[in-house]
Design a protein around this motif. Structure first.
Motif, PDB file in Angstrom:
ATOM      1  N   GLU A   1      16.763 -10.356  -8.522  1.00  0.00           N
ATOM      2  CA  GLU A   1      16.401  -8.858  -8.659  1.00  0.00           C
ATOM      3  C   GLU A   1      15.225  -8.878  -9.567  1.00  0.00           C
ATOM      4  O   GLU A   1      14.824  -7.606  -9.908  1.00  0.00           O
ATOM      5  CB  GLU A   1      17.799  -8.290  -9.136  1.00  0.00           C
ATOM      6  CG  GLU A   1      18.631  -8.258  -7.976  1.00  0.00           C
ATOM      7  CD  GLU A   1      18.270  -7.600  -6.715  1.00  0.00           C
ATOM      8  OE1 GLU A   1      17.494  -6.616  -6.524  1.00  0.00           O
ATOM      9  OE2 GLU A   1      18.669  -8.233  -5.824  1.00  0.00           O
TER      10      GLU A   1
ATOM     11  N   ARG B   1      -0.956  -1.020  -1.452  1.00  0.00           N
ATOM     12  CA  ARG B   1      -0.047  -0.506  -2.347  1.00  0.00           C
ATOM     13  C   ARG B   1      -0.667   0.584  -3.168  1.00  0.00           C
ATOM     14  O   ARG B   1      -0.077   0.962  -4.173  1.00  0.00           O
ATOM     15  CB  ARG B   1       0.824  -1.459  -3.235  1.00  0.00           C
ATOM     16  CG  ARG B   1       1.565  -2.307  -2.394  1.00  0.00           C
ATOM     17  CD  ARG B   1       2.080  -3.578  -3.059  1.00  0.00           C
ATOM     18  NE  ARG B   1       2.860  -4.417  -2.424  1.00  0.00           N
ATOM     19  CZ  ARG B   1       4.230  -4.432  -1.916  1.00  0.00           C
ATOM     20  NH1 ARG B   1       4.892  -3.522  -2.558  1.00  0.00           N
ATOM     21  NH2 ARG B   1       4.733  -5.267  -1.295  1.00  0.00           N
TER      22      ARG B   1
ATOM     23  N   VAL C   1       7.553  -1.594 -16.019  1.00  0.00           N
ATOM     24  CA  VAL C   1       6.914  -1.825 -14.513  1.00  0.00           C
ATOM     25  C   VAL C   1       7.550  -2.565 -13.828  1.00  0.00           C
ATOM     26  O   VAL C   1       8.151  -3.471 -13.987  1.00  0.00           O
ATOM     27  CB  VAL C   1       5.409  -1.968 -14.931  1.00  0.00           C
ATOM     28  CG1 VAL C   1       4.919  -1.083 -15.735  1.00  0.00           C
ATOM     29  CG2 VAL C   1       5.372  -3.343 -15.603  1.00  0.00           C
ATOM     30  N   HIS C   2       7.154  -2.330 -12.374  1.00  0.00           N
ATOM     31  CA  HIS C   2       7.931  -3.103 -11.220  1.00  0.00           C
ATOM     32  C   HIS C   2       7.049  -4.232 -11.119  1.00  0.00           C
ATOM     33  O   HIS C   2       5.834  -4.396 -11.314  1.00  0.00           O
ATOM     34  CB  HIS C   2       7.849  -2.392 -10.055  1.00  0.00           C
ATOM     35  CG  HIS C   2       8.503  -3.077  -8.910  1.00  0.00           C
ATOM     36  ND1 HIS C   2       9.715  -3.597  -8.843  1.00  0.00           N
ATOM     37  CD2 HIS C   2       7.949  -3.729  -7.700  1.00  0.00           C
ATOM     38  CE1 HIS C   2      10.083  -4.015  -7.738  1.00  0.00           C
ATOM     39  NE2 HIS C   2       9.131  -4.300  -7.045  1.00  0.00           N
ATOM     40  N   LYS C   3       7.651  -5.573 -11.043  1.00  0.00           N
ATOM     41  CA  LYS C   3       6.927  -6.982 -10.977  1.00  0.00           C
ATOM     42  C   LYS C   3       6.965  -7.181  -9.445  1.00  0.00           C
ATOM     43  O   LYS C   3       7.972  -7.223  -8.680  1.00  0.00           O
ATOM     44  CB  LYS C   3       7.691  -7.830 -11.890  1.00  0.00           C
ATOM     45  CG  LYS C   3       7.211  -7.600 -13.381  1.00  0.00           C
ATOM     46  CD  LYS C   3       8.003  -6.757 -13.789  1.00  0.00           C
ATOM     47  CE  LYS C   3       7.867  -6.641 -15.382  1.00  0.00           C
ATOM     48  NZ  LYS C   3       8.842  -5.842 -15.924  1.00  0.00           N
ATOM     49  N   LEU C   4       5.907  -7.904  -9.083  1.00  0.00           N
ATOM     50  CA  LEU C   4       5.493  -8.346  -7.650  1.00  0.00           C
ATOM     51  C   LEU C   4       5.202  -9.703  -7.659  1.00  0.00           C
ATOM     52  O   LEU C   4       4.570 -10.159  -8.836  1.00  0.00           O
ATOM     53  CB  LEU C   4       4.461  -7.699  -6.837  1.00  0.00           C
ATOM     54  CG  LEU C   4       4.622  -6.246  -6.699  1.00  0.00           C
ATOM     55  CD1 LEU C   4       3.362  -5.542  -6.182  1.00  0.00           C
ATOM     56  CD2 LEU C   4       5.688  -5.811  -5.903  1.00  0.00           C
TER      57      LEU C   4
ATOM     58  N   ALA D   1      12.040  -9.469  -9.565  1.00  0.00           N
ATOM     59  CA  ALA D   1      10.738  -9.000  -9.026  1.00  0.00           C
ATOM     60  C   ALA D   1      10.863  -8.919  -7.486  1.00  0.00           C
ATOM     61  O   ALA D   1      12.009  -9.578  -6.901  1.00  0.00           O
ATOM     62  CB  ALA D   1       9.723 -10.019  -9.319  1.00  0.00           C
ATOM     63  N   THR D   2       9.935  -8.474  -6.949  1.00  0.00           N
ATOM     64  CA  THR D   2       9.877  -8.226  -5.441  1.00  0.00           C
ATOM     65  C   THR D   2       9.134  -9.413  -5.122  1.00  0.00           C
ATOM     66  O   THR D   2       7.828  -9.450  -5.638  1.00  0.00           O
ATOM     67  CB  THR D   2       9.244  -6.968  -4.842  1.00  0.00           C
ATOM     68  OG1 THR D   2      10.140  -6.076  -5.393  1.00  0.00           O
ATOM     69  CG2 THR D   2       9.112  -6.864  -3.502  1.00  0.00           C
TER      70      THR D   2
ATOM     71  N   PRO E   1       1.729   1.227 -12.166  1.00  0.00           N
ATOM     72  CA  PRO E   1       3.343   1.280 -11.561  1.00  0.00           C
ATOM     73  C   PRO E   1       3.787  -0.197 -11.296  1.00  0.00           C
ATOM     74  O   PRO E   1       5.154  -0.326 -11.115  1.00  0.00           O
ATOM     75  CB  PRO E   1       3.202   2.152 -10.381  1.00  0.00           C
ATOM     76  CG  PRO E   1       1.733   1.749  -9.923  1.00  0.00           C
ATOM     77  CD  PRO E   1       0.890   1.610 -11.226  1.00  0.00           C
ATOM     78  N   ARG E   2       3.003  -1.311 -11.407  1.00  0.00           N
ATOM     79  CA  ARG E   2       3.608  -2.666 -10.952  1.00  0.00           C
ATOM     80  C   ARG E   2       2.606  -3.529 -11.751  1.00  0.00           C
ATOM     81  O   ARG E   2       1.467  -3.233 -12.087  1.00  0.00           O
ATOM     82  CB  ARG E   2       3.727  -2.785  -9.522  1.00  0.00           C
ATOM     83  CG  ARG E   2       2.279  -2.744  -8.982  1.00  0.00           C
ATOM     84  CD  ARG E   2       2.608  -2.804  -7.421  1.00  0.00           C
ATOM     85  NE  ARG E   2       3.258  -1.501  -6.758  1.00  0.00           N
ATOM     86  CZ  ARG E   2       2.491  -0.385  -6.527  1.00  0.00           C
ATOM     87  NH1 ARG E   2       1.349  -0.178  -6.736  1.00  0.00           N
ATOM     88  NH2 ARG E   2       3.247   0.475  -5.990  1.00  0.00           N
TER      89      ARG E   2
END
Length: 187
Positions: A63, A83, A45-48, A65-66, A22-23
């Protein structure tokens, strides 16, 4: 997947479309990232991004990535575990591999050997340090695969499991493959 900052800056690897995670996470120190790097623009996929300077990094990425404050690798691993990450593949260079291997945080090592030697610009797998693996504590070769004109070696780092009972995430380290680009290893 955890990708080193220099790997993103130099190689800008796109996240493979087949990733089911998911990330995707990156470590950051020093220079800011470009939000147009393939790492941030490719894949759903979400990036951190973990960094000791979250304000500076947040401004440069917007925006894309977190951004999360992390002062060391242990804080990155604790956050990923919180997480829901249970397994972590690490793709990076000398610095990130050394950070995982010296304290025995990895339980697997995937090496991809290209069909050439002697490139003076080739990155080193690890930096000098004290490693739990040695001639007395050898890695366990569990798989050999030919992939095109390269060979992939998969080692279990049994010493890591014996030495580090506080491993937060399992890790797979995959050094750069042909052309200096990280190669995805997995089981």
């Amino acid at each position: 997947m955890l990708v080193g900052a220099n790997t993103i800056r130099q190689d800008t690897p796109p996240p493979p479309a087949s990733w089911s995670a998911p990330r995707t996470a990156a470590t950051a120190a020093g220079l800011p990232f470009s939000p147009t790097a393939n790492f941030f623009t490719e894949g759903a996929v979400h990036k951190l991004v973990y960094t000791p300077a979250p304000d500076k990094t947040s401004v440069s990425l917007g925006e894309a990535a977190t951004v999360i404050e992390a002062t060391d690798l242990q804080s990155v691993l604790r956050d990923l575990t919180a997480r829901g990450s249970q397994r972590l593949m690490v793709e990076g260079g000398t610095t990130l591999h050394t950070q995982f291997l010296t304290p025995a945080l990895a339980d697997e090592l995937h090496l991809v050997i290209p069909p050439f030697v002697g490139d003076p610009t080739a990155a080193r797998l690890v930096a000098p340090g004290t490693y739990p693996q040695s001639s007395a504590h050898r890695m366990n070769l569990t798989e050999v695969r030919q992939i095109g004109d390269v060979v992939s070696l998969r080692y279990l780092l049994e010493v890591a499991l014996e030495v580090s009972t506080s491993t937060v995430c399992r890790s797979v380290l995959t050094p750069p493959g042909p052309g200096g680009h990280p190669s995805v290893g997995g089981s």
